[in-house]
Design an enzyme around this catalytic site. Structure first.
Site, PDB file in Angstrom:
ATOM      1  N   ARG A   1      -3.952  10.272   4.721  1.00 27.63           N
ATOM      2  CA  ARG A   1      -2.841  11.128   5.033  1.00 27.63           C
ATOM      3  C   ARG A   1      -1.993  11.173   3.564  1.00 27.63           C
ATOM      4  O   ARG A   1      -1.473  12.233   3.064  1.00 27.63           O
ATOM      5  CB  ARG A   1      -1.859  10.599   5.989  1.00 27.63           C
ATOM      6  CG  ARG A   1      -2.167  11.133   7.294  1.00 27.63           C
ATOM      7  CD  ARG A   1      -1.160  10.592   8.444  1.00 27.63           C
ATOM      8  NE  ARG A   1      -0.762   9.349   8.357  1.00 27.63           N
ATOM      9  CZ  ARG A   1       0.055   8.794   8.612  1.00 27.63           C
ATOM     10  NH1 ARG A   1       0.887   9.568   9.564  1.00 27.63           N
ATOM     11  NH2 ARG A   1       0.401   7.289   8.789  1.00 27.63           N
TER      12      ARG A   1
ATOM     13  N   PRO B   1       1.931  18.426   9.654  1.00 32.09           N
ATOM     14  CA  PRO B   1       2.746  17.433   9.470  1.00 32.09           C
ATOM     15  C   PRO B   1       3.253  17.533   7.935  1.00 32.09           C
ATOM     16  O   PRO B   1       4.127  16.446   7.903  1.00 32.09           O
ATOM     17  CB  PRO B   1       1.776  16.023   9.789  1.00 32.09           C
ATOM     18  CG  PRO B   1       0.352  16.549   9.415  1.00 32.09           C
ATOM     19  CD  PRO B   1       0.410  18.009   9.944  1.00 32.09           C
TER      20      PRO B   1
ATOM     21  N   LYS C   1       0.755  -1.200  -0.029  1.00 36.40           N
ATOM     22  CA  LYS C   1       0.064  -0.042  -0.170  1.00 36.40           C
ATOM     23  C   LYS C   1       0.917   1.151   0.080  1.00 36.40           C
ATOM     24  O   LYS C   1       0.463   2.250  -0.653  1.00 36.40           O
ATOM     25  CB  LYS C   1      -0.854   0.127   1.280  1.00 36.40           C
ATOM     26  CG  LYS C   1      -1.698   1.299   1.388  1.00 36.40           C
ATOM     27  CD  LYS C   1      -2.414   1.552   2.600  1.00 36.40           C
ATOM     28  CE  LYS C   1      -1.583   2.040   3.819  1.00 36.40           C
ATOM     29  NZ  LYS C   1      -1.946   2.352   4.846  1.00 36.40           N
TER      30      LYS C   1
ATOM     31  N   LEU D   1       7.759  19.689   5.834  1.00 37.13           N
ATOM     32  CA  LEU D   1       8.673  19.204   5.182  1.00 37.13           C
ATOM     33  C   LEU D   1       8.559  19.465   3.741  1.00 37.13           C
ATOM     34  O   LEU D   1       9.274  19.555   2.996  1.00 37.13           O
ATOM     35  CB  LEU D   1       9.437  17.813   5.656  1.00 37.13           C
ATOM     36  CG  LEU D   1      10.022  17.754   7.026  1.00 37.13           C
ATOM     37  CD1 LEU D   1      10.493  16.255   7.262  1.00 37.13           C
ATOM     38  CD2 LEU D   1      11.275  18.910   7.277  1.00 37.13           C
TER      39      LEU D   1
ATOM     40  N   CYS E   1      -8.869  22.683   9.291  1.00 34.25           N
ATOM     41  CA  CYS E   1      -8.445  23.883  10.088  1.00 34.25           C
ATOM     42  C   CYS E   1      -7.677  23.714  11.281  1.00 34.25           C
ATOM     43  O   CYS E   1      -7.081  24.600  11.683  1.00 34.25           O
ATOM     44  CB  CYS E   1      -9.781  24.706  10.298  1.00 34.25           C
ATOM     45  SG  CYS E   1     -10.509  25.065   9.083  1.00 34.25           S
TER      46      CYS E   1
END
Length: 324
Positions: free
Chosen positions: A97, A127, A22, A130, A121
């Site tokens: 994500r 996260p 995955k 970067l 929000c």
């Protein structure tokens, strides 16, 4: 399903084919946004996240065609020639994500992208910092507003250098994809070395990208004017393979893992050998069985690849509970 009933006390034995990973499949699907020509992906796992990524790509304008296959895995043909929307909405991004991986390809090909932050929000620690910092080194401009990150590079991205302060698989993948269409050379240092990152790099190369250092922590990408059609089989899921290997060990079993090169799990198989398993390399198959001395308890530290994966920590704890 309301409940799962397990009748225990059985040895696990026989053969099992390992699914496509995955963590490789999702960035590979996002790579379809980089080209106006079709990308055919084989050995995709039958997972909800693959369906969610398909829906996300379709709302961008990618044509997603499921191909017939004799195996339990999926095969998709993704055609990005009709992409007409560069916004990734919160309703889809919040489910997964990996949705942020459309940011780099959209920005590189179309000069703009608007992607919901995974937390909407509720930005929190952001996260994807970067991802943003790396793309800024390639010339992108960012704004954060209302739970969305808006990126612009109307004159196109340009090659640059970025040193990851910490290893990040997702950010490495996003920057690598974006750099394939940037003008000039891009160098990514302290890049993630996971097999799934290398699998994406190999797919991009088959699409016409120029990438050196695949599998190392330093990637050099020469930008090009465009990528072309390609076909690529998703690498086997090393976490699934490691899980079955440990399940066989726990039950005193003897199994053959098909479709997983032993090199994907060197650190795991070294640990399992120390525990007392016998591991046999059969080309694209691996045989796992318990040796004559039984199972011995050992110490393990989880680390980024090529170390022992964190995603196998829980399974290893179960194995240790039945070891001497």
């Amino acid at each position: 399903m309301d409940q799962i009933i397990i009748q225990g006390g059985k040895r696990l034995s026989g053969e099992i084919t390992i699914s496509g990973a995955k963590n490789a499949a999702l960035p590979l699907m996002a790579a379809s946004l980089l080209s106006a020509e079709p990308l055919t992906l084989l050995n995709l796992p039958q997972l909800t996240d693959v369906v969610t990524m398909s829906k996300l790509l379709e709302q961008h304008g990618v044509s997603v065609e499921q191909l017939r296959t004799d195996s339990p895995s999926k095969a998709l043909r993704l055609n990005g020639s009709g992409v007409n929307n560069t916004v990734a909405p919160y309703d889809l991004v919040r489910r997964m994500r990996a949705s942020v991986l459309v940011l780099g390809p959209l920005l590189a090909r179309f000069g703009e992208a608007k992607v919901s932050l995974p937390g909407g929000c509720a930005i929190g620690t952001r996260p994807i910092d970067l991802h943003i910092r790396g793309l800024e080194q390639l010339g992108a401009k960012f704004e954060l507003d209302g739970g969305y990150v808006t990126a612009k590079a109307f004159d196109g991205l340009t090659g640059g250098r970025f040193v990851f302060p910490t290893v990040s698989v997702g950010a490495t993948e996003n920057l690598m994809m974006a750099a394939t269409l940037a003008v000039g050379e891009t160098t990514l240092s302290n890049a993630a070395r996971e097999p799934e990152v290398a699998d994406l790099a190999r797919c991009l190369v088959s699409m016409g990208a120029k990438i050196d250092g695949i599998g190392s922590d330093r990637l050099t990408i020469q930008g090009s004017d465009g990528l072309h059609a390609a076909e690529h089989a998703v690498v086997g899921d090393r976490i699934e393979a490691g899980t079955y290997a440990m399940a066989a060990a726990i039950t005193g079993g003897d199994i053959i893992l098909k479709g997983v090169p032993i090199g994907l799990l060197n650190s795991v198989f070294k640990v399992l050998t120390d525990v007392g398993l016998e591991i046999s390399d059969l080309s694209d198959e691996v045989r796992v069985c318990v040796g004559s001395r039984g199972l011995q308890g050992i110490d393990v530290m989880t680390e980024p690849f090529p170390g022992f994966p964190t995603d196998l920590q829980a399974q290893f704890m179960a194995l240790m509970s039945v070891s001497d």
